[in-house]
Design a protein around this motif. Structure first.
Motif, short mmCIF file in Angstrom:
data_model
loop_
_atom_site.label_atom_id
_atom_site.label_comp_id
_atom_site.label_asym_id
_atom_site.label_seq_id
_atom_site.Cartn_x
_atom_site.Cartn_y
_atom_site.Cartn_z
N VAL A 68 0.85 -1.19 0.00
CA VAL A 68 0.00 0.00 0.00
C VAL A 68 0.88 1.23 0.00
CG1 VAL A 68 -1.65 1.36 1.35
CG2 VAL A 68 -1.96 -1.10 1.13
N VAL A 69 0.52 2.21 -0.82
CA VAL A 69 1.29 3.45 -0.90
C VAL A 69 0.38 4.63 -0.58
CG1 VAL A 69 2.61 5.00 -2.39
CG2 VAL A 69 2.86 2.52 -2.63
N HIS A 70 0.80 5.43 0.40
CA HIS A 70 0.14 6.69 0.72
C HIS A 70 0.97 7.81 0.12
CE1 HIS A 70 -2.65 5.08 3.86
NE2 HIS A 70 -1.71 4.15 3.94
N THR A 71 0.45 8.49 -0.87
CA THR A 71 1.18 9.61 -1.48
C THR A 71 0.89 10.87 -0.67
OG1 THR A 71 -0.63 9.87 -3.06
CG2 THR A 71 1.29 8.62 -3.79
N LYS A 72 1.37 10.83 0.58
CA LYS A 72 1.19 11.92 1.53
C LYS A 72 2.52 12.18 2.23
CE LYS A 72 -3.56 10.56 2.80
NZ LYS A 72 -4.43 10.17 3.95
N THR A 73 2.61 13.35 2.83
CA THR A 73 3.72 13.59 3.73
C THR A 73 3.48 12.78 5.00
OG1 THR A 73 2.68 15.46 4.85
CG2 THR A 73 3.96 15.94 2.85
N PHE A 74 4.52 12.61 5.79
CA PHE A 74 4.37 11.87 7.04
C PHE A 74 3.40 12.60 7.96
CE2 PHE A 74 6.61 10.22 11.07
CZ PHE A 74 5.77 9.11 11.12
N GLU A 75 3.43 13.93 7.95
CA GLU A 75 2.52 14.70 8.78
C GLU A 75 1.07 14.46 8.37
OE1 GLU A 75 2.02 19.27 10.47
OE2 GLU A 75 3.46 18.81 8.88
N GLU A 76 0.80 14.43 7.06
CA GLU A 76 -0.56 14.14 6.59
C GLU A 76 -0.99 12.73 6.94
OE1 GLU A 76 -0.48 17.08 2.64
OE2 GLU A 76 0.19 14.99 2.51
N PHE A 77 -0.05 11.80 6.83
CA PHE A 77 -0.33 10.41 7.19
C PHE A 77 -0.69 10.29 8.68
CE2 PHE A 77 1.32 6.39 8.91
CZ PHE A 77 0.64 5.46 8.13
N LEU A 78 0.07 10.96 9.53
CA LEU A 78 -0.19 10.92 10.96
C LEU A 78 -1.52 11.60 11.31
CD1 LEU A 78 3.34 11.67 12.44
CD2 LEU A 78 2.11 9.48 12.46
N ASP A 79 -1.85 12.64 10.58
CA ASP A 79 -3.12 13.33 10.81
C ASP A 79 -4.28 12.38 10.54
OD1 ASP A 79 -4.66 15.79 11.37
OD2 ASP A 79 -5.27 15.59 9.28
N THR A 80 -4.17 11.56 9.49
CA THR A 80 -5.18 10.56 9.20
C THR A 80 -5.29 9.56 10.34
OG1 THR A 80 -4.76 10.76 6.83
CG2 THR A 80 -5.91 8.79 7.56
N ALA A 81 -4.15 9.12 10.84
CA ALA A 81 -4.13 8.12 11.91
C ALA A 81 -4.71 8.69 13.20
CB ALA A 81 -2.71 7.61 12.13
N SER A 82 -4.34 9.93 13.53
CA SER A 82 -4.78 10.52 14.80
C SER A 82 -6.26 10.84 14.81
CB SER A 82 -3.98 11.80 15.09
OG SER A 82 -4.27 12.80 14.14
N ASN A 83 -6.87 10.94 13.61
CA ASN A 83 -8.31 11.21 13.54
C ASN A 83 -9.14 9.93 13.61
OD1 ASN A 83 -8.15 13.99 13.37
ND2 ASN A 83 -7.86 13.96 11.14
N GLY A 84 -8.47 8.82 13.92
CA GLY A 84 -9.21 7.59 14.15
C GLY A 84 -9.31 6.68 12.95
N HIS A 85 -8.74 7.09 11.81
CA HIS A 85 -8.74 6.22 10.63
C HIS A 85 -7.61 5.20 10.73
CE1 HIS A 85 -11.73 8.74 8.73
NE2 HIS A 85 -10.96 9.80 8.90
N ILE A 86 -7.76 4.10 10.04
CA ILE A 86 -6.72 3.07 10.03
C ILE A 86 -5.73 3.42 8.93
CG2 ILE A 86 -6.23 0.61 9.85
CD1 ILE A 86 -9.09 0.08 10.71
N ALA A 87 -4.64 4.06 9.30
CA ALA A 87 -3.69 4.58 8.32
C ALA A 87 -2.84 3.50 7.70
CB ALA A 87 -2.77 5.62 8.98
N ASN A 88 -2.84 2.32 8.30
CA ASN A 88 -2.01 1.25 7.74
C ASN A 88 -2.86 0.16 7.11
OD1 ASN A 88 -2.92 0.57 10.37
ND2 ASN A 88 -1.44 -1.10 10.47
N ARG A 89 -4.03 0.54 6.58
CA ARG A 89 -4.91 -0.42 5.93
C ARG A 89 -4.19 -1.12 4.80
NH1 ARG A 89 -9.32 -2.81 7.44
NH2 ARG A 89 -10.35 -0.85 7.98
N VAL A 90 -4.26 -2.43 4.76
CA VAL A 90 -3.52 -3.19 3.75
C VAL A 90 -4.40 -4.15 2.97
CG1 VAL A 90 -1.30 -3.10 4.95
CG2 VAL A 90 -2.89 -4.94 5.48
#
Length: 442
Positions: free
Chosen positions: A415-437
């Motif tokens: 899985v590839v997230h074309t985001k900055t690490f900060e954007e990725f962490l923002d997704t995770a901290s908002n309760g989404h599963i950022a490491n969905r595979v």
């Protein structure tokens, strides 16, 4: 690998340069500009040697995109090998020195021998005719050219270490690390969520302790190869706990695969013999304050022992302790991980890539998540398909766009997230599963 409900999983996280940009770490272009201005001057006493080498590469057909700070440092390291003895006892020149004649010696070697005589314990004057404040004594059969280049490398690495200190300086008495910033809080929250279900094996290619400091401050203990917590007592030098690095694969860890600004190179052992050792100290170190320590990792290949590894001789330098043991742990962890997160890494180091390729080949259940805003734009997906996917069983190499900035390969195995690490962490901290595979939208 998970075998039952009572056994914790294993997550490997690999951080590259892009992972720490939100903490004000330097970009490659900034370090390249820094190195071009760093170090000694050529014999015109105006142009730096690094700028001279940069221009020489351009004249030889390299484009500016082909040259970064590691290219320049590597060129100096290759010159160090060229000008070192193949066998110092017999005064045999380097193998390549037997065949090639340089064209640049008059421009680069702007030094003289203090007292005019090359003898045991001589010192250099840099520039020629002027005493150099940080000149060491040549006690280990260094040629004058080799000794000059070792001092030059120390100057350059000192400037890099100083830049690292600007964003990563941390001691018990003073710190520039903002432990309460939103990005720091988001990072700690994400790691804490992962640590509840898995052993965390964290590896960084950067030269700082930021993530170690943040997590220790928030109750997540990490072994970094040395027995310490967030702070190291002032004045202490900690020897690496090599047996623990090699044997304890079930602890949460944070290993600096390419060294740390907090490491220090001791050029002599307790018996004052040339057996360099790397230790951890309470704050960032400037290599210029230490005596240059060189070694031959291969016959005739003389290298400078450094607390941070850069350039293109990383494989040779990772053969010394504790680099060697930390890389061995990384190799092992990749092969047996349930998940690998690769964040801000451009896949430019082949020794790192080999561990990832081996894991992909022999660990069929492995899930890999890549966080890189330029992965598609820079056509890294094409390079990844050529260099990494062949180690997977045959399948569709084309990405499936699952959602905006989210791509999936091999039914979610990659899985590839074309985001900055900060954007990725923002997704995770908002309760989404950022490491969905599994290929579904998070």
């Amino acid at each position: 690998m998970l075998t039952n409900d009572n056994q914790r999983g294993r997550i490997v996280i690999l951080f590259g340069a892009g992972a720490t940009l939100s903490w004000n770490s330097p970009k490659t272009y900034e370090l390249t500009t820094l190195v071009r201005k760093s170090g000694f001057k050529t014999t015109d006493n105006q142009t730096t040697i690094t700028e001279y080498l940069f221009q020489a590469l351009l004249k030889s057909g390299y484009s500016e995109n082909d040259i970064n700070f590691e290219t320049i440092i590597n060129l100096i390291e290759e010159l160090t090998v060229y000008y070192s003895w193949f066998d110092s006892e017999k005064k045999l020149p380097s193998l390549i020195g037997c065949l090639l004649t340089p064209r640049f010696e008059k421009e680069i070697f702007n030094f003289s021998i203090k007292g005019g005589e090359i003898k045991h314990g001589y010192q250099l004057q840099i520039p020629a005719g002027k005493d150099y404040e940080f000149s060491d004594f040549a006690y280990h059969n260094e040629t004058p050219q080799q000794f000059f280049l070792l001092h030059l490398l120390s100057e350059i690495l000192t400037d890099i270490s100083a830049r690292i200190s600007k964003y990563a300086y941390h001691t018990s008495g003073h710190s520039v690390v903002d432990v309460s910033s939103p990005i720091s809080n988001q990072f700690c929250k994400w790691i804490a969520s992962l640590s509840k279900r898995s052993v965390l094996r964290i590896y960084t290619l950067n030269y700082d302790r930021i993530f170690k400091i943040l997590l220790e401050r928030n109750g997540v203990s990490l072994f970094e190869g040395f027995d310490c917590g967030e702070n190291i007592p002032v004045g202490e030098s900690l020897r690496a706990n090599v047996p623990k690095i090699l044997k304890d694969n079930d602890c949460n860890c944070h290993y600096n695969l390419h060294g740390s600004a907090y490491w220090e190179v001791l050029n002599l052992d307790k018996n004052h013999l040339p057996n360099p050792e790397i230790v951890l100290t309470s704050g960032p170190n400037l290599p210029i304050n230490n005596n240059p320590a060189s070694f031959q990792v291969e016959k005739g290949k003389t290298l400078l022992v450094t607390n941070i590894i850069t350039g293109y001789q990383k494989v040779q330098k990772t053969n010394i302790t504790p680099y060697r043991q930390m890389y061995s742990a990384f190799d092992d962890d990749c092969c047996f991980a349930d998940e690998i997160f690769i964040i801000g890494y451009s896949f430019g180091d082949e020794h790192i890539n080999q561990s990832l390729k081996t894991a992909i080949r022999y660990n069929p259940k492995l899930k890999i998540t890549i966080v890189d805003p330029s992965f598609i734009k820079n056509k890294m997906d094409f390079q990844f398909a050529i260099k990494f996917f062949p180690y997977r069983q045959a399948g569709n190499l084309n990405p499936k766009k699952v959602a905006e900035n989210l791509y999936s390969y091999f039914d979610g195995a990659f899985v590839v997230h074309t985001k900055t690490f900060e954007e990725f962490l923002d997704t995770a901290s908002n309760g989404h599963i950022a490491n969905r595979v599994d290929g579904r939208e998070p």
